[in-house]
Design a protein around this motif. Structure first.
Motif, mmCIF file in Angstrom:
data_model
loop_
_atom_site.group_PDB
_atom_site.id
_atom_site.type_symbol
_atom_site.label_atom_id
_atom_site.label_comp_id
_atom_site.label_asym_id
_atom_site.label_seq_id
_atom_site.Cartn_x
_atom_site.Cartn_y
_atom_site.Cartn_z
ATOM 1 N N UNK A 121 0.822 -1.203 0.000
ATOM 2 C CA UNK A 121 0.000 0.000 0.000
ATOM 3 C C UNK A 121 0.862 1.262 0.000
ATOM 4 N N UNK A 122 1.886 1.296 0.834
ATOM 5 C CA UNK A 122 2.766 2.471 0.862
ATOM 6 C C UNK A 122 3.485 2.630 -0.473
ATOM 7 N N UNK A 123 3.946 1.523 -1.011
ATOM 8 C CA UNK A 123 4.639 1.538 -2.301
ATOM 9 C C UNK A 123 3.737 2.062 -3.415
ATOM 10 N N UNK A 124 2.531 1.529 -3.489
ATOM 11 C CA UNK A 124 1.649 1.912 -4.588
ATOM 12 C C UNK A 124 1.000 3.274 -4.380
ATOM 13 N N UNK A 125 0.995 3.769 -3.164
ATOM 14 C CA UNK A 125 0.535 5.146 -2.956
ATOM 15 C C UNK A 125 1.496 6.123 -3.633
ATOM 16 N N UNK A 126 2.798 5.867 -3.497
ATOM 17 C CA UNK A 126 3.790 6.695 -4.186
ATOM 18 C C UNK A 126 3.686 6.511 -5.697
ATOM 19 N N UNK A 127 3.561 5.254 -6.144
ATOM 20 C CA UNK A 127 3.433 4.996 -7.578
ATOM 21 C C UNK A 127 2.175 5.642 -8.159
ATOM 22 N N UNK A 128 1.098 5.673 -7.383
ATOM 23 C CA UNK A 128 -0.142 6.279 -7.868
ATOM 24 C C UNK A 128 0.038 7.763 -8.132
ATOM 25 N N UNK A 129 0.799 8.447 -7.261
ATOM 26 C CA UNK A 129 1.038 9.880 -7.463
ATOM 27 C C UNK A 129 1.829 10.124 -8.737
ATOM 28 N N UNK A 130 2.811 9.258 -8.998
ATOM 29 C CA UNK A 130 3.606 9.379 -10.231
ATOM 30 C C UNK A 130 2.746 9.035 -11.442
ATOM 31 N N UNK A 172 -5.017 11.707 -5.317
ATOM 32 C CA UNK A 172 -4.902 12.831 -6.247
ATOM 33 C C UNK A 172 -5.817 13.977 -5.837
ATOM 34 N N UNK A 173 -7.036 13.663 -5.436
ATOM 35 C CA UNK A 173 -7.992 14.706 -5.067
ATOM 36 C C UNK A 173 -7.520 15.486 -3.850
ATOM 37 N N UNK A 222 -0.976 15.014 -7.698
ATOM 38 C CA UNK A 222 -0.044 14.070 -8.310
ATOM 39 C C UNK A 222 1.389 14.401 -7.878
ATOM 40 N N UNK A 223 2.343 13.599 -8.299
ATOM 41 C CA UNK A 223 3.721 13.804 -7.848
ATOM 42 C C UNK A 223 4.244 15.185 -8.251
ATOM 43 N N UNK A 224 3.935 15.609 -9.472
ATOM 44 C CA UNK A 224 4.392 16.917 -9.923
ATOM 45 C C UNK A 224 3.842 18.045 -9.065
ATOM 46 N N UNK A 225 2.579 17.939 -8.667
ATOM 47 C CA UNK A 225 1.996 18.946 -7.785
ATOM 48 C C UNK A 225 2.697 18.955 -6.430
ATOM 49 N N UNK A 226 2.973 17.778 -5.898
ATOM 50 C CA UNK A 226 3.682 17.696 -4.621
ATOM 51 C C UNK A 226 5.058 18.354 -4.721
ATOM 52 N N UNK A 227 5.772 18.035 -5.777
ATOM 53 C CA UNK A 227 7.128 18.569 -5.961
ATOM 54 C C UNK A 227 7.103 20.085 -6.079
ATOM 55 N N UNK A 228 6.287 20.592 -6.989
ATOM 56 C CA UNK A 228 6.281 22.036 -7.248
ATOM 57 C C UNK A 228 5.788 22.827 -6.042
#
Length: 338
Positions: free
Chosen positions: A239-248, A296-297, A301-307
């Motif tokens: 679950x932790x792994x795929x939570x990160x993958x889901x954001x990407x 996501x809601x 997504x990962x880009x939003x988190x990064x920026x």
């Protein structure tokens, strides 16, 4: 940051826990009603409380993503600030459910501490920060320099290797914490401060005059930073792994916090499976089928988190670089959600 001090003690704790079952972390989190997530004691851009005590940062958003997936509510997180010495023991002992704290994935940590790293949330590397008054533009000009460094970290070994390979000498000035290193640097006790580049950018904004210092271009090591969990609980690991993958994956698919509601109505089968409109991905992970949609809601997504936390329009001003999607020249790449 990459603490290796007290590894023997941590390994002993890990050995004890390796023979025990760490199953049902997800059940524990659900019963408790919140996630206990280990973070740093304060690193701007990654995990740092604001003036109201609200935790923010890229590592914090990883915690929030897991809470959104597991509980349907990204706010259901208790943040446990940990220094480098405490972080592994806190995870091994069950004080926290996961660690999301600028921690490098290494072979030793993967095999001797009873931990599993679940992915890379930030690709980093060790660098050098200098005062602009020093008048250097390359680490190769640092022969004879005094270097501020945090005690007991792999940073020390990387530094020694780099200077030896380049036939240079240096004088270490060793401190116990990262905050002490930047205070020593600002007080003029050293010419150079070395750490992961992400941490250098975070420490630079703590200076009275951040513009007085610069991060040199050289990167002298690989530092894949990411969340980790205890070994022995594959359901929680997944679950932790795929939570990160889901954001990407969401960034790859063009799904954002702003458009994911609209995109739920898409005829694209990949989008339907991602949002939970079709398939049983959530059931396979032990959570609701809309788990990825909730990430996501509520978090982005990962880009939003990064920026939002470390990107070009933040005080850290870090370019995507290696952390861009694989399709845009970076290393961020998620396995297929199928």
């Amino acid at each position: 940051m990459k603490k290796i001090g007290s590894v023997a003690a941590a390994a002993a704790v890990a050995l004890t826990f390796s023979v025990q079952s760490h199953s049902a972390t997800l059940d524990t989190v659900k019963e408790r009603g919140y996630l206990q997530c280990g973070v740093s004691t304060g690193l701007p851009g990654f995990s740092n409380p604001d003036d109201k005590g609200n935790w923010q940062g890229l590592d914090v958003d990883v915690c929030r993503a897991v809470a959104a997936a597991a509980l349907g509510d990204a706010s259901k997180v208790k943040y446990v600030p940990l220094n480098a010495k405490e972080r592994f023991t806190a995870l091994q002992s069950g004080e926290i459910d996961m660690l999301s704290r600028n921690t490098t994935w290494t072979l030793t940590r993967d095999t001797t501490l009873g931990l599993n790293f679940t992915g890379v949330s930030y690709y980093d590397g060790q660098g050098f920060m200098v005062s602009k008054k020093l008048g250097v533009s390359s680490a190769l000009e640092l022969d004879g320099a005094t270097v501020c460094i945090q005690a007991g970290t792999t940073t020390e070994l990387n530094l020694a290797d780099y200077f030896r390979q380049n036939n240079m000498t240096y004088q270490p000035v060793v401190f116990d914490t990262s905050d002490q290193t930047v205070q020593g640097f600002e007080a003029g006790r050293c010419d150079v401060l070395t750490s992961d580049q992400s941490q250098l950018y975070a420490l630079r904004i703590k200076l009275a005059d951040p513009s007085s210092a610069m991060v040199l271009p050289e990167v002298i090591s690989k530092e894949p930073l990411g969340p980790s969990v205890r070994q022995g609980d594959d359901q929680w690991f997944n679950l932790v792994k795929w939570s990160l993958f889901a954001a990407v994956t969401a960034e790859e698919m063009g799904l954002t916090s702003a458009n994911v509601d609209q995109m739920k109505n898409s005829d694209n089968p990949d989008v339907k499976r991602f949002t939970g409109a079709e398939g049983d991905f959530g059931k396979a992970l032990g959570v609701n089928n809309d788990w990825a949609y909730q990430i996501v809601k509520q978090v982005g997504n990962y880009g939003e988190m990064f920026e939002r936390n470390v990107g070009a329009n933040t005080p850290l001003g870090i370019a995507r670089g290696l952390n861009a999607l694989w399709s845009k020249g970076g290393l961020q790449y998620a396995p297929p959600m199928r």
